[in-house]
Design a protein around this motif. Structure first.
Motif, mmCIF file in Angstrom:
data_model
loop_
_atom_site.group_PDB
_atom_site.id
_atom_site.type_symbol
_atom_site.label_atom_id
_atom_site.label_comp_id
_atom_site.label_asym_id
_atom_site.label_seq_id
_atom_site.Cartn_x
_atom_site.Cartn_y
_atom_site.Cartn_z
ATOM 1 N N ARG A 1 -8.025 0.279 -1.552
ATOM 2 C CA ARG A 1 -7.804 -1.084 -2.021
ATOM 3 C C ARG A 1 -8.557 -2.126 -1.200
ATOM 4 N NH1 ARG A 1 -1.641 -2.422 -2.801
ATOM 5 N NH2 ARG A 1 -2.585 -4.501 -2.693
ATOM 6 N N TYR B 1 0.859 -1.185 0.000
ATOM 7 C CA TYR B 1 0.000 0.000 0.000
ATOM 8 C C TYR B 1 0.897 1.237 0.000
ATOM 9 C CZ TYR B 1 -3.517 -3.360 1.657
ATOM 10 O OH TYR B 1 -4.350 -4.434 1.792
ATOM 11 N N SER C 1 -4.573 4.985 0.169
ATOM 12 C CA SER C 1 -4.440 3.891 -0.791
ATOM 13 C C SER C 1 -4.894 2.571 -0.178
ATOM 14 C CB SER C 1 -2.977 3.785 -1.244
ATOM 15 O OG SER C 1 -2.727 2.546 -1.886
ATOM 16 N N HIS D 1 -12.207 -1.857 -2.113
ATOM 17 C CA HIS D 1 -12.460 -2.359 -3.466
ATOM 18 C C HIS D 1 -12.278 -3.874 -3.549
ATOM 19 C CE1 HIS D 1 -12.649 -2.437 -7.826
ATOM 20 N NE2 HIS D 1 -11.485 -3.077 -7.865
ATOM 21 N N GLU D 2 -11.219 -4.405 -2.925
ATOM 22 C CA GLU D 2 -10.868 -5.823 -3.060
ATOM 23 C C GLU D 2 -11.618 -6.726 -2.082
ATOM 24 O OE1 GLU D 2 -6.652 -5.905 -2.595
ATOM 25 O OE2 GLU D 2 -6.271 -4.648 -4.349
#
Length: 367
Positions: free
Chosen positions: A164, A155, A160, A167-168
């Motif tokens: 992530r 990261y 960030s 989103h993931e």
């Protein structure tokens, strides 16, 4: 209750919230910065176990490995999310704790809470804090351990990491480890009542009140209570750290399915010592951290109470309004006839009332 009473009560409540939140946030940030290198080592020991090449002190070896492989900045990995988490963490915690204590006192009708009351207040504040700040602790754990996984795309920043993970992994990723975090409420449910009891003992010993304890006495109370709570509840931290960290390794099969599965596997592979990986480092970190946090909180809270202005209708002493009303009520039989108390300033009537014979009207009118 008059409008003035309600306004003053609301003003005092807001002032109390500001004092608790401000002192708690500042104290937490100071402590986090001071002990961050030990926090990084503790988290890595919890997740990855002992370094394979360590000789002598685990702490010294770990620090050398971090500086050699990641530079000086490696010792402060995760400091930004730690401070971001601790600002609301201690602000929410101390505010919730004091509010719950006040609520429980009003129901009990006494100034000093019982041990059960302290446990309820501490546990309730701990649950509120865990739920509100868990995503920040997930980010902190990932940032502190990502340097040990060569196959993982790191990261770049706190933002960030948030993007992530969301989103993931979705909301579930941000709240990974929430169950052991809530189990960690047992930590504060032990620590804070112990802290209150030790403070009361120290106050009696020093022949003073709890809110006037010296910084040294506060430091002793906070360190003893922290050691007791940490040793008793440490295993949940190991489970929490492993669950929070594992989502980062995308090319590796998920190792733990949940809290129970993680507990079983740690016990089968590492036994009881596995639940206490990093405990010594944790005590070296949390004990001074607790001393800094609690002592700073107490001193900052006292400072903020002096600096933040109170409602003008009430003097500095919270008990003064009721004392001001009481002499007028007690002397109401005299006031109706002579009217003298109403012409006097409250401070004069308070001082002279005890020395006035009740049956002597000449002395009453003279005053």
């Amino acid at each position: 209750m008059s409008n003035n009473d309600q306004t003053s009560g609301a003003s005092h409540n807001i002032r109390g919230l500001l004092c608790n939140a401000g002192a708690g946030a500042a104290a937490g940030a100071m402590a986090a910065t001071f002990v961050c290198p030990l926090d990084v080592i503790k988290t890595r020991l919890q997740v990855h176990g002992l370094p394979s090449t360590h000789k002598g002190s685990v702490i010294i070896t770990s620090l050398q490995n971090i500086v050699r492989n990641e530079g000086f900045r490696g010792m402060y990995r995760g400091l930004s999310p730690t401070i971001l988490a601790l600002l609301p963490n201690w602000a929410v915690y101390f505010t919730s704790y004091e509010q719950l204590k006040s609520l429980l006192r009003s129901h009990d009708g006494c100034n000093e809470l019982t041990t059960i009351g302290n446990i309820i207040a501490a546990a309730g504040a701990g649950a509120a804090t865990a739920i509100s700040t868990n995503p920040l602790w997930v980010v902190k754990t990932r940032l502190q351990t990502q340097g040990m996984r060569p196959g993982v795309v790191p990261y770049k920043s706190v933002l960030s990491a948030f993007k992530r993970i969301t989103h993931e992994e979705g909301l579930r990723g941000l709240y990974s480890g929430i169950v052991p975090s809530l189990a960690g409420v047992s930590h504060v449910a032990i620590q804070f009542p112990a802290y209150e009891k030790i403070k009361s003992y120290m106050a009696k010993k020093d022949n003073t009140t709890v809110d006037k304890l010296s910084p040294g006495s506060v430091a002793i109370s906070s360190s003893i209570s922290k050691v007791i709570a940490s040793v008793m509840t440490y295993p949940h931290e190991v489970i929490r750290s492993r669950l929070q960290e594992q989502g980062q390794a995308k090319n590796i099969v998920v190792q733990y399915e949940g809290v129970i599965d993680c507990t079983k596997k740690v016990f089968q592979k590492e036994g009881i010592p596995g639940f206490y990986r990093g405990c010594a480092t944790n005590l070296l970190r949390t004990t001074p951290s607790a001393v800094i946090t609690f002592t700073s909180y107490e001193m900052l809270h006292r400072f903020l109470e002096r600096v933040i202005p109170q409602d003008k209708g009430y003097p500095q002493d919270r008990s003064r309004p009721s004392e001001h009303n009481r002499p007028r009520q007690e002397a109401s039989g005299i006031d109706v006839k002579s009217g003298t108390d109403r012409e006097q300033p409250p401070s004069q009537s308070n001082m002279k009332a005890p020395s006035i014979p009740l049956g002597n009207k000449e002395q009453l009118t003279r005053h």
